[in-house]
Design a protein around this motif. Structure first.
Motif, PDB file in Angstrom:
ATOM      1  N   PHE A 150       0.827  -1.200   0.000  1.00 41.16           N
ATOM      2  CA  PHE A 150       0.000   0.000   0.000  1.00 41.16           C
ATOM      3  C   PHE A 150       0.868   1.259   0.000  1.00 41.16           C
ATOM      4  N   GLN A 151       1.978   1.209   0.762  1.00 40.55           N
ATOM      5  CA  GLN A 151       2.880   2.356   0.750  1.00 40.55           C
ATOM      6  C   GLN A 151       3.580   2.476  -0.590  1.00 40.55           C
ATOM      7  N   ARG A 152       3.954   1.359  -1.184  1.00 37.48           N
ATOM      8  CA  ARG A 152       4.598   1.384  -2.491  1.00 37.48           C
ATOM      9  C   ARG A 152       3.664   1.942  -3.565  1.00 37.48           C
ATOM     10  N   LEU A 153       2.375   1.651  -3.434  1.00 44.74           N
ATOM     11  CA  LEU A 153       1.399   2.173  -4.388  1.00 44.74           C
ATOM     12  C   LEU A 153       1.221   3.679  -4.225  1.00 44.74           C
TER      13      LEU A 153
ATOM     14  N   MET B  56      -9.641  -2.640  -2.423  1.00 44.37           N
ATOM     15  CA  MET B  56      -8.574  -3.312  -3.163  1.00 44.37           C
ATOM     16  C   MET B  56      -9.010  -3.626  -4.592  1.00 44.37           C
ATOM     17  N   ILE B  57     -10.255  -4.018  -4.765  1.00 41.14           N
ATOM     18  CA  ILE B  57     -10.752  -4.293  -6.115  1.00 41.14           C
ATOM     19  C   ILE B  57     -10.700  -3.026  -6.966  1.00 41.14           C
ATOM     20  N   SER B  58     -11.075  -1.899  -6.370  1.00 44.50           N
ATOM     21  CA  SER B  58     -11.074  -0.636  -7.118  1.00 44.50           C
ATOM     22  C   SER B  58      -9.662  -0.224  -7.528  1.00 44.50           C
TER      23      SER B  58
ATOM     24  N   ALA C 102      -2.848  -0.828  -9.326  1.00 39.73           N
ATOM     25  CA  ALA C 102      -1.882  -1.705  -8.653  1.00 39.73           C
ATOM     26  C   ALA C 102      -1.106  -2.542  -9.662  1.00 39.73           C
ATOM     27  N   CYS C 103      -1.796  -3.089 -10.642  1.00 34.03           N
ATOM     28  CA  CYS C 103      -1.128  -3.933 -11.637  1.00 34.03           C
ATOM     29  C   CYS C 103      -0.123  -3.119 -12.455  1.00 34.03           C
TER      30      CYS C 103
ATOM     31  N   TRP D  49      -2.996  -9.896  -8.310  1.00 32.95           N
ATOM     32  CA  TRP D  49      -3.632  -8.967  -7.374  1.00 32.95           C
ATOM     33  C   TRP D  49      -4.846  -9.623  -6.716  1.00 32.95           C
ATOM     34  N   ASN D  50      -5.593 -10.404  -7.487  1.00 33.19           N
ATOM     35  CA  ASN D  50      -6.749 -11.103  -6.937  1.00 33.19           C
ATOM     36  C   ASN D  50      -6.324 -12.145  -5.905  1.00 33.19           C
TER      37      ASN D  50
END
Length: 264
Positions: free
Chosen positions: A157-160, A214-216, A221-222, A232-233
C-alpha cells in the motif's frame, strides 16, 4: 464508499459533526465537504440541516453525487458540486465557509502538500469557523500471525502511494499538522480502531469495505507493481482468508478545530 461513510459514523457515535453547537447548525452555516466523493455526507447534512448552504469539491464528480443532488432538488433542497483538486488552491475566496469537512484516505493528498492543504482550509474558513478532518490509515495492525502475503500487501500500500507522492501513514500526523499550521485553536484529536472481519457486523462490513477498496485499485496496482490482475486477486483472496484467523485493525484519525477569531 457509502459503506465506509456509515461505518465512520458508527465509530464516532453516529455523528456527522463534532463539537459544533446545534444552534449554529440550525441557524444556517455555509459548509464545504472537501473530497466529497459520493456526496452522501453532503446529502445527509443537507437533509438534517436544510438551513445551511452546501458545497462539495472533488477531482471528479461521482455519479452518486449527482444522484443525491437530484434527490435533494426534488425535495426542494440543493447543494453545489465543484470539480477541484485538493492538492491545489481551492476556487473559493478567503473567509468563505463556516465549516470545512474532509473525509478521505491518506493517499488522496500528496505527503508534502498536507501543510498547504490545511493552510487552504484555514484561508477559506471564516474567523471562528470549524474544521473536521477524518483520515484512514491504510496499513493494518495484526493481533496474531498473518501470512507472508498479508505482510507483503501491508507494505504494498505504501509502495502504491509513493509514485503519487503520498504516504498512507500520514493520518497519524493529522493532529500535529493542524497544530503546526498555527491558525487553529481548540484542537481535539481522536483515534478509533476499525476491526476487519471480527467484532460483529461492523467488523464484517469493514472487511467488505477493504475488499472493495482493493478491487477498485486493481488497474492502478497492476500497472505500478507490474503484476497481473490474477496476482492482485490472489492478494485479495489471501487477505480475506487471513481475516478469518488473525485479528486485524485499521485506525481512523479525526481532528476537530476552530479557526482563530480575529482578536485571538
Amino acid at each position: 464508499m457509502n459503506i465506509q461513510h456509515h461505518l465512520l459514523r458508527q465509530l464516532f457515535n453516529g455523528s456527522n459533526t463534532m463539537g459544533i453547537p446545534e444552534s449554529k447548525l440550525l441557524s444556517g452555516m455555509k459548509i464545504l465537504d472537501a473530497g466529497c466523493g459520493s456526496a452522501i455526507w453532503l446529502a445527509e447534512m443537507n437533509r438534517d440541516y436544510p438551513q445551511g448552504e452546501y458545497y462539495g469539491v472533488d477531482i471528479d464528480i461521482n455519479p452518486w453525487a449527482t444522484t443525491f443532488q437530484t434527490f435533494a432538488r426534488q425535495e426542494g433542497r440543493d447543494f453545489t458540486l465543484v470539480r477541484a483538486n485538493l492538492n491545489e488552491r481551492l476556487p473559493f475566496e478567503d473567509n468563505t465557509f463556516d465549516f470545512v469537512h474532509q473525509q478521505v484516505y491518506a493517499s488522496v493528498i500528496y505527503k508534502d502538500r498536507w501543510p498547504l492543504v490545511i493552510a487552504e482550509y484555514c484561508r477559506i474558513l471564516k474567523p471562528g469557523g470549524y474544521i473536521d478532518l477524518i483520515c484512514l490509515d491504510s496499513t493494518n495492525e495484526f493481533h496474531g500471525t498473518p501470512s507472508k502475503i498479508h505482510l507483503e500487501v501491508n507494505d504494498l500500500f505504501q509502495r502504491l502511494a509513493e509514485p503519487r507522492g503520498a504516504d498512507v501513514r500520514i493520518a497519524r500526523e493529522l493532529g500535529n499538522l493542524v497544530t503546526s499550521n498555527g491558525g487553529f485553536v481548540d484542537i481535539a484529536s481522536m483515534k478509533r480502531a476499525a476491526p476487519l472481519g471480527w467484532g460483529g457486523v461492523a467488523g464484517l462490513l469493514w472487511q467488505e469495505n477493504a475488499r472493495r477498496g482493493m478491487i477498485s485499485l486493481t488497474d492502478y496496482a497492476c500497472a505500478c507493481l507490474d503484476i497481473t490482475p490474477e496476482k492482485w486477486n490472489t492478494y485479495i483472496t489471501t487477505l480475506n482468508q487471513d481475516l478469518e484467523k488473525v485479528r486485524v485493525v485499521q485506525y481512523v484519525y479525526r481532528v476537530f478545530a476552530r479557526k482563530r477569531a480575529v482578536e485571538q
